[in-house]
Design an enzyme around this catalytic site. Structure first.
Site, PDB file in Angstrom:
ATOM      1  N   ASN A 208     -18.723 -29.557 -11.613  1.00 53.39           N
ATOM      2  CA  ASN A 208     -18.284 -28.438 -10.777  1.00 53.39           C
ATOM      3  C   ASN A 208     -17.866 -28.974  -9.411  1.00 53.39           C
ATOM      4  O   ASN A 208     -17.942 -30.176  -9.150  1.00 53.39           O
ATOM      5  CB  ASN A 208     -19.394 -27.385 -10.669  1.00 53.39           C
ATOM      6  CG  ASN A 208     -20.656 -27.979 -10.088  1.00 53.39           C
ATOM      7  OD1 ASN A 208     -20.689 -28.360  -8.934  1.00 53.39           O
ATOM      8  ND2 ASN A 208     -21.701 -28.082 -10.919  1.00 53.39           N
ATOM      9  N   ASP A 276     -24.909 -25.222 -16.274  1.00 49.30           N
ATOM     10  CA  ASP A 276     -25.774 -24.345 -17.080  1.00 49.30           C
ATOM     11  C   ASP A 276     -25.931 -24.853 -18.504  1.00 49.30           C
ATOM     12  O   ASP A 276     -26.917 -24.551 -19.162  1.00 49.30           O
ATOM     13  CB  ASP A 276     -25.193 -22.928 -17.101  1.00 49.30           C
ATOM     14  CG  ASP A 276     -25.386 -22.226 -15.764  1.00 49.30           C
ATOM     15  OD1 ASP A 276     -26.417 -22.480 -15.122  1.00 49.30           O
ATOM     16  OD2 ASP A 276     -24.498 -21.437 -15.365  1.00 49.30           O
TER      17      ASP A 276
HETATM   18  N1  CTP Z   1     -30.783 -24.146 -10.837  1.00 48.29           N
HETATM   19  C1  CTP Z   1     -31.587 -25.109 -11.385  1.00 48.29           C
HETATM   20  N2  CTP Z   1     -31.417 -25.461 -12.684  1.00 48.29           N
HETATM   21  C2  CTP Z   1     -30.450 -24.899 -13.440  1.00 48.29           C
HETATM   22  C3  CTP Z   1     -29.613 -23.914 -12.871  1.00 48.29           C
HETATM   23  C4  CTP Z   1     -29.795 -23.563 -11.549  1.00 48.29           C
HETATM   24  O1  CTP Z   1     -32.460 -25.646 -10.680  1.00 48.29           O
HETATM   25  N3  CTP Z   1     -30.303 -25.270 -14.684  1.00 48.29           N
HETATM   26  C5  CTP Z   1     -31.012 -23.725  -9.441  1.00 48.29           C
HETATM   27  C6  CTP Z   1     -29.909 -24.083  -8.475  1.00 48.29           C
HETATM   28  O2  CTP Z   1     -30.140 -25.357  -7.882  1.00 48.29           O
HETATM   29  C7  CTP Z   1     -30.004 -22.960  -7.463  1.00 48.29           C
HETATM   30  C8  CTP Z   1     -30.462 -21.775  -8.293  1.00 48.29           C
HETATM   31  O3  CTP Z   1     -31.079 -22.326  -9.451  1.00 48.29           O
HETATM   32  O4  CTP Z   1     -31.013 -23.191  -6.500  1.00 48.29           O
HETATM   33  C9  CTP Z   1     -29.394 -20.820  -8.710  1.00 48.29           C
HETATM   34  O5  CTP Z   1     -28.319 -21.532  -9.286  1.00 48.29           O
HETATM   35  P1  CTP Z   1     -27.067 -20.737  -9.827  1.00 48.29           P
HETATM   36  O6  CTP Z   1     -26.147 -21.709 -10.483  1.00 48.29           O
HETATM   37  O7  CTP Z   1     -26.529 -19.856  -8.755  1.00 48.29           O
HETATM   38  O8  CTP Z   1     -27.785 -19.788 -10.877  1.00 48.29           O
HETATM   39  P2  CTP Z   1     -27.907 -19.788 -12.413  1.00 48.29           P
HETATM   40  O9  CTP Z   1     -29.332 -19.767 -12.784  1.00 48.29           O
HETATM   41  O10 CTP Z   1     -27.085 -20.865 -13.014  1.00 48.29           O
HETATM   42  O11 CTP Z   1     -27.328 -18.359 -12.735  1.00 48.29           O
HETATM   43  P3  CTP Z   1     -25.861 -17.873 -13.060  1.00 48.29           P
HETATM   44  O12 CTP Z   1     -25.086 -19.090 -13.489  1.00 48.29           O
HETATM   45  O13 CTP Z   1     -26.069 -16.887 -14.125  1.00 48.29           O
HETATM   46  O14 CTP Z   1     -25.335 -17.265 -11.788  1.00 48.29           O
END
Ligand code: CTP
Length: 410
Positions: A208, A276
């Site tokens: 990303n 993700d």
């Molecule tokens: N995060 C994490 N591990 C993952 C995904 C996210 O530790 N596998 C952490 C990121 O570092 C951040 C927070 O969770 O502090 C939110 O990340 P974000 O990408 O915004 O959220 P997601 O859980 O991926 O939700 P979505 O993609 O549905 O918005």
């Protein structure tokens, strides 16, 4: 307190040189000894006599001063301190530092020292923002030189913006941190930062646009408050800061393992943009087009949620767990839901829609969300967001009972 610490203070040219007198006074109040060095340009703004009088010590000026050499050579002078501080640091002195020049006493001391160096830049906003200055700052950061400020505000030249020297008390706080005396002394803070890369085949990956700038700024800010920082970073564009324990990782699963290995910590901040999903059918050799026109079918599995995992730990849960939420719409609502879903104490939410220029840019506009509510911060340089957040972390760790409430003075 700075009892018994010796600071070599280099005062270069600039209107902010008058603040150096206040800085000396504040340092002495805290028990530090100050050896002042005034550059020729600095002498245009403050006199050696006033500097010496306030420091209570000789003010060093010229490189080839035989009396000085007889008393103390410049090499010895550069080593006798616990810390070298340049305040104010002009654009010119910063450029000479970055180039490794030694053409006056100040630059010679900076080249000869084996001690940590703290720089408080002070210059016109255009000079600060000029690519040449920013290049020099990046070079010096790479050399582990630390910076405090510049602050943003009205300038003596009538312009507005970043370039004003940090206030003496801010410089004192940075000095305390660098001499191991900051409010986070003895605390361990874990930070995840940057993107992760999830391989598809030996030459391709999914990633990303995260540059790692906000995570690196946070690491610097927490380090500057005296914390021991473990910085678990994916392959980021932004270089990792000096003075922190860097653990480079590639995938989300590596990141989780590195985080688990780094615990326990007093606080954990998850600034990484973690992928993700990862590809489960990674090809061992470079995927080739098969001539059919059909793209390869990639299969995915969800990555572990590192933040949720750490926030949910029974044993070894850090007292403060902070997540970031990068959203493109309904920022506050999504972030508030994330706070609950992930079980963390705070969420730092930001709008990363391309129009904001935040992802990969130098600024951030965040909303700090906790059980106590949401607090909108103005759009600020990422360094400033980091400093404010670090100050909040320090305040929360001082009073663990308040960890759920942002509060404070940011
Ligand atoms: N995060 C994490 N591990 C993952 C995904 C996210 O530790 N596998 C952490 C990121 O570092 C951040 C927070 O969770 O502090 C939110 O990340 P974000 O990408 O915004 O959220 P997601 O859980 O991926 O939700 P979505 O993609 O549905 O918005």
């Amino acid at each position: 307190m700075l009892t018994g610490k010796r600071i070599l203070l280099i005062i270069s040219g600039g209107i902010a040189a008058y603040k150096a007198l206040d800085l000396i006074r504040r340092l002495r109040e805290r028990g530090a000894g100050v050896t002042p060095v005034l550059t020729r340009a600095g002498e245009a703004f403050v006199t050696p006599l006033s500097v010496a009088a306030i420091a209570g010590e000789k003010c060093y000026r010229a490189l080839f001063d035989l009396t000085d050499e007889a008393e103390m050579g410049h090499i010895e002078l550069s080593r006798a301190a616990d810390l070298v501080v340049v305040a104010p640091a002009s654009a010119d002195l910063i450029a000479r530092m970055a180039a490794g020049q030694a053409d006056d006493l100040a630059s010679t001391l900076l080249l000869a020292t084996d001690k940590k160096v703290l720089v408080a830049p002070s210059m016109n906003v255009r000079m600060w923002l000029h690519p040449a200055t920013q290049r020099n700052i990046a070079v010096l950061r790479g050399d582990d030189v630390r910076f405090v400020g510049p602050d943003e505000g009205d300038m003596a030249c009538g312009e507005y913006g970043p370039g004003r020297m940090a206030e003496p008390l801010e410089i004192v706080a940075a000095i305390e941190a660098m001499t191991g005396e900051g409010p986070l002394k003895g605390r361990h803070v874990l930070i995840t930062s940057g993107p992760t890369q999830e391989p598809i085949d030996p030459v391709r990956y999914i990633a990303n646009r995260s540059s790692g700038a906000q995570g690196a700024a946070l690491a610097r800010a927490l380090r500057d408050l005296g914390a021991r920082v473990t910085f678990v970073t994916g392959p980021a564009r932004e270089p990792s800061p000096g003075g922190v324990d860097v653990v480079p990782v590639v995938t989300a699963r590596d990141m989780l393992a590195a985080v688990q290995a780094a615990l326990p910590a007093d606080a954990a901040i998850f600034a990484a943009a973690v992928a993700d999903w990862h590809v489960t059918n990674v090809s061992g050799s470079k995927m080739k087009k098969d001539g059919s026109g059909r793209p390869p079918a990639l299969e995915f599995a969800e990555n572990p949620d590192i933040l949720a995992h750490v926030a949910g730990l029974k044993k070894d849960r850090p007292a403060l767990v902070v997540g970031f939420a990068a959203e493109t719409d309904d920022v506050e609502a999504h972030a508030a839901a994330k706070l609950v879903r992930k079980g963390c104490d705070w969420i730092v939410a930001n709008d990363v829609s391309p129009a904001t220029g935040i992802m990969g840019g130098g600024e951030n506009a965040v909303t700090l969300i906790s059980a106590a509510g949401a607090e909108n911060w103005p759009r600020l340089p990422k360094d400033e967001v980091a400093r404010r957040l670090a100050a909040r972390v320090a305040a929360a760790l001082r009073k663990p009972a308040d960890a759920g409430a942002p509060g404070g003075d940011a």
